[in-house]
Design a protein around this motif. Structure first.
Motif, PDB file in Angstrom:
ATOM      1  N   ASP A  16       0.843  -1.194   0.000  1.00 44.23           N
ATOM      2  CA  ASP A  16       0.000   0.000   0.000  1.00 44.23           C
ATOM      3  C   ASP A  16       0.878   1.243   0.000  1.00 44.23           C
ATOM      4  N   PRO A  17       1.178   1.788  -1.178  1.00 43.66           N
ATOM      5  CA  PRO A  17       2.037   2.977  -1.242  1.00 43.66           C
ATOM      6  C   PRO A  17       1.442   4.206  -0.547  1.00 43.66           C
ATOM      7  N   ASP A  18       0.124   4.186  -0.278  1.00 41.93           N
ATOM      8  CA  ASP A  18      -0.515   5.324   0.395  1.00 41.93           C
ATOM      9  C   ASP A  18       0.017   5.541   1.806  1.00 41.93           C
ATOM     10  N   VAL A  19       0.614   4.508   2.413  1.00 46.30           N
ATOM     11  CA  VAL A  19       1.123   4.667   3.777  1.00 46.30           C
ATOM     12  C   VAL A  19       2.260   5.680   3.838  1.00 46.30           C
ATOM     13  N   PHE A  20       2.833   6.028   2.707  1.00 45.29           N
ATOM     14  CA  PHE A  20       3.920   7.004   2.678  1.00 45.29           C
ATOM     15  C   PHE A  20       3.416   8.436   2.522  1.00 45.29           C
ATOM     16  N   GLU A  21       2.120   8.597   2.367  1.00 43.48           N
ATOM     17  CA  GLU A  21       1.531   9.926   2.243  1.00 43.48           C
ATOM     18  C   GLU A  21       1.412  10.567   3.620  1.00 43.48           C
ATOM     19  N   PHE A  22       1.626  11.872   3.666  1.00 47.07           N
ATOM     20  CA  PHE A  22       1.557  12.616   4.930  1.00 47.07           C
ATOM     21  C   PHE A  22       0.193  12.485   5.592  1.00 47.07           C
ATOM     22  N   THR A  23      -0.852  12.418   4.799  1.00 46.77           N
ATOM     23  CA  THR A  23      -2.211  12.399   5.345  1.00 46.77           C
ATOM     24  C   THR A  23      -2.693  10.999   5.713  1.00 46.77           C
ATOM     25  N   PHE A  24      -1.869   9.979   5.514  1.00 47.46           N
ATOM     26  CA  PHE A  24      -2.273   8.612   5.821  1.00 47.46           C
ATOM     27  C   PHE A  24      -2.504   8.443   7.324  1.00 47.46           C
ATOM     28  N   VAL A  25      -3.627   7.841   7.664  1.00 46.60           N
ATOM     29  CA  VAL A  25      -3.945   7.526   9.060  1.00 46.60           C
ATOM     30  C   VAL A  25      -4.269   6.039   9.117  1.00 46.60           C
ATOM     31  N   PRO A  26      -3.498   5.275   9.873  1.00 50.21           N
ATOM     32  CA  PRO A  26      -3.754   3.833   9.936  1.00 50.21           C
ATOM     33  C   PRO A  26      -5.060   3.529  10.669  1.00 50.21           C
ATOM     34  N   ASP A  27      -5.622   2.367  10.367  1.00 44.95           N
ATOM     35  CA  ASP A  27      -6.853   1.958  11.046  1.00 44.95           C
ATOM     36  C   ASP A  27      -6.614   1.659  12.517  1.00 44.95           C
ATOM     37  N   HIS A  28      -5.434   1.155  12.841  1.00 45.25           N
ATOM     38  CA  HIS A  28      -5.115   0.862  14.237  1.00 45.25           C
ATOM     39  C   HIS A  28      -3.770   1.493  14.589  1.00 45.25           C
ATOM     40  N   LEU A  29      -3.730   2.197  15.700  1.00 43.90           N
ATOM     41  CA  LEU A  29      -2.488   2.810  16.171  1.00 43.90           C
ATOM     42  C   LEU A  29      -1.872   1.905  17.225  1.00 43.90           C
ATOM     43  N   HIS A  30      -0.797   1.259  16.878  1.00 38.39           N
ATOM     44  CA  HIS A  30      -0.136   0.372  17.823  1.00 38.39           C
ATOM     45  C   HIS A  30       0.516   1.180  18.941  1.00 38.39           C
ATOM     46  N   HIS A  31       0.368   0.731  20.161  1.00 42.48           N
ATOM     47  CA  HIS A  31       0.996   1.329  21.338  1.00 42.48           C
ATOM     48  C   HIS A  31       0.505   2.750  21.626  1.00 42.48           C
ATOM     49  N   ARG A  32      -0.669   3.111  21.164  1.00 41.57           N
ATOM     50  CA  ARG A  32      -1.221   4.443  21.410  1.00 41.57           C
ATOM     51  C   ARG A  32      -2.594   4.372  22.067  1.00 41.57           C
ATOM     52  N   ASP A  33      -2.994   3.192  22.523  1.00 51.09           N
ATOM     53  CA  ASP A  33      -4.333   3.042  23.100  1.00 51.09           C
ATOM     54  C   ASP A  33      -4.566   3.970  24.286  1.00 51.09           C
ATOM     55  N   ALA A  34      -3.595   4.100  25.157  1.00 53.93           N
ATOM     56  CA  ALA A  34      -3.750   4.954  26.346  1.00 53.93           C
ATOM     57  C   ALA A  34      -3.928   6.415  25.948  1.00 53.93           C
ATOM     58  N   GLN A  35      -3.143   6.872  24.971  1.00 59.60           N
ATOM     59  CA  GLN A  35      -3.240   8.266  24.538  1.00 59.60           C
ATOM     60  C   GLN A  35      -4.571   8.532  23.835  1.00 59.60           C
ATOM     61  N   VAL A  36      -4.998   7.590  23.010  1.00 59.47           N
ATOM     62  CA  VAL A  36      -6.287   7.756  22.334  1.00 59.47           C
ATOM     63  C   VAL A  36      -7.406   7.821  23.367  1.00 59.47           C
ATOM     64  N   GLN A  37      -7.349   6.985  24.386  1.00 60.51           N
ATOM     65  CA  GLN A  37      -8.373   6.988  25.431  1.00 60.51           C
ATOM     66  C   GLN A  37      -8.380   8.308  26.205  1.00 60.51           C
ATOM     67  N   GLU A  38      -7.190   8.845  26.483  1.00 64.79           N
ATOM     68  CA  GLU A  38      -7.112  10.126  27.194  1.00 64.79           C
ATOM     69  C   GLU A  38      -7.734  11.249  26.377  1.00 64.79           C
ATOM     70  N   LEU A  39      -7.424  11.292  25.084  1.00 63.71           N
ATOM     71  CA  LEU A  39      -7.993  12.334  24.231  1.00 63.71           C
ATOM     72  C   LEU A  39      -9.501  12.138  24.062  1.00 63.71           C
ATOM     73  N   ALA A  40      -9.932  10.902  23.919  1.00 62.55           N
ATOM     74  CA  ALA A  40     -11.367  10.623  23.813  1.00 62.55           C
ATOM     75  C   ALA A  40     -12.094  11.071  25.082  1.00 62.55           C
ATOM     76  N   PHE A  41     -11.450  10.887  26.246  1.00 60.36           N
ATOM     77  CA  PHE A  41     -12.022  11.339  27.510  1.00 60.36           C
ATOM     78  C   PHE A  41     -12.241  12.850  27.497  1.00 60.36           C
ATOM     79  N   LEU A  42     -11.326  13.608  26.875  1.00 60.65           N
ATOM     80  CA  LEU A  42     -11.454  15.067  26.810  1.00 60.65           C
ATOM     81  C   LEU A  42     -12.583  15.506  25.881  1.00 60.65           C
ATOM     82  N   ILE A  43     -12.907  14.683  24.910  1.00 64.00           N
ATOM     83  CA  ILE A  43     -13.973  15.010  23.961  1.00 64.00           C
ATOM     84  C   ILE A  43     -15.334  14.543  24.473  1.00 64.00           C
ATOM     85  N   ARG A  44     -15.346  13.558  25.337  1.00 70.51           N
ATOM     86  CA  ARG A  44     -16.588  12.927  25.804  1.00 70.51           C
ATOM     87  C   ARG A  44     -17.643  13.932  26.283  1.00 70.51           C
TER      88      ARG A  44
END
Length: 178
Positions: A16-44
């Motif tokens: 998937d050459p798109d992974v080299f694009e600046f705007t690419f966002v993966p479906d799963h962020l490895h090792h970022r679950d805690a940070q995603v949860q913290e930010l989601a808590f701020l939006i809740r």
């Protein structure tokens, strides 16, 4: 002995050459679950009709701060209309007018007219859309440290966080990525 090329002109080594694009966002962020949860808590609170909270995301370049926010913003956009996320690249948009034009475009889905718009008119347009949809605004100021030499960091934080005072909207949240 002739050798055939390993790859033909229409082949690539990458699945998937798109992974080299600046705007690419993966479906799963490895090792970022805690940070995603913290930010989601701020939006809740904003998802429940309240106001979003704010955060400063700090760390060395390339550690996933922007990708984490982009992934969360994509999920918010896909799951609710109660929160309107706006991503601003402060390397490109450093003036208050440029930042608010970027926010306006993401809130409305189209850019404001290029000339003849006063900053307050753009803010009014943002606020009107938020009120019409009873939505809260959350702004990511990516590379917010770029606003410091431009002399606009404190001004923009103050103005965005206090939009609710003049424009009768829910208190916005800001994620400042530095």
């Amino acid at each position: 002995m002739t050798h055939s090329p390993l790859l033909r002109h229409d082949q690539t080594l990458f699945r998937d050459p798109d992974v080299f694009e600046f705007t690419f966002v993966p479906d799963h962020l490895h090792h970022r679950d805690a940070q995603v949860q913290e930010l989601a808590f701020l939006i809740r609170p904003a998802r429940r009709g309240g106001s979003a909270l704010s955060a400063v995301l700090r760390g060395p370049p390339g550690t996933g701060k922007t990708t984490t926010v982009r992934r969360l913003f994509r999920e918010v956009t896909e799951t609710t209309r109660q929160v309107v996320p706006a991503y601003v690249n402060c390397r490109h948009d450093r003036t208050p007018l440029a930042v608010y034009r970027s926010i306006f475009e993401q809130v409305h889905g189209y850019a404001p007219p290029p000339v003849g718009r006063h900053l307050d008119e753009i803010k009014r347009g943002i606020a009107a859309r938020l009120r019409d949809h009873d939505a809260a605004l959350i702004v990511c100021l990516d590379d917010a440290n770029e606003l410091i030499p431009a002399g606009t960091y404190n001004t923009l934080l103050y103005q965005i966080l206090r939009l609710y005072e003049k424009w009768n909207v829910r208190k916005p949240g800001v994620f400042a990525v530095t």
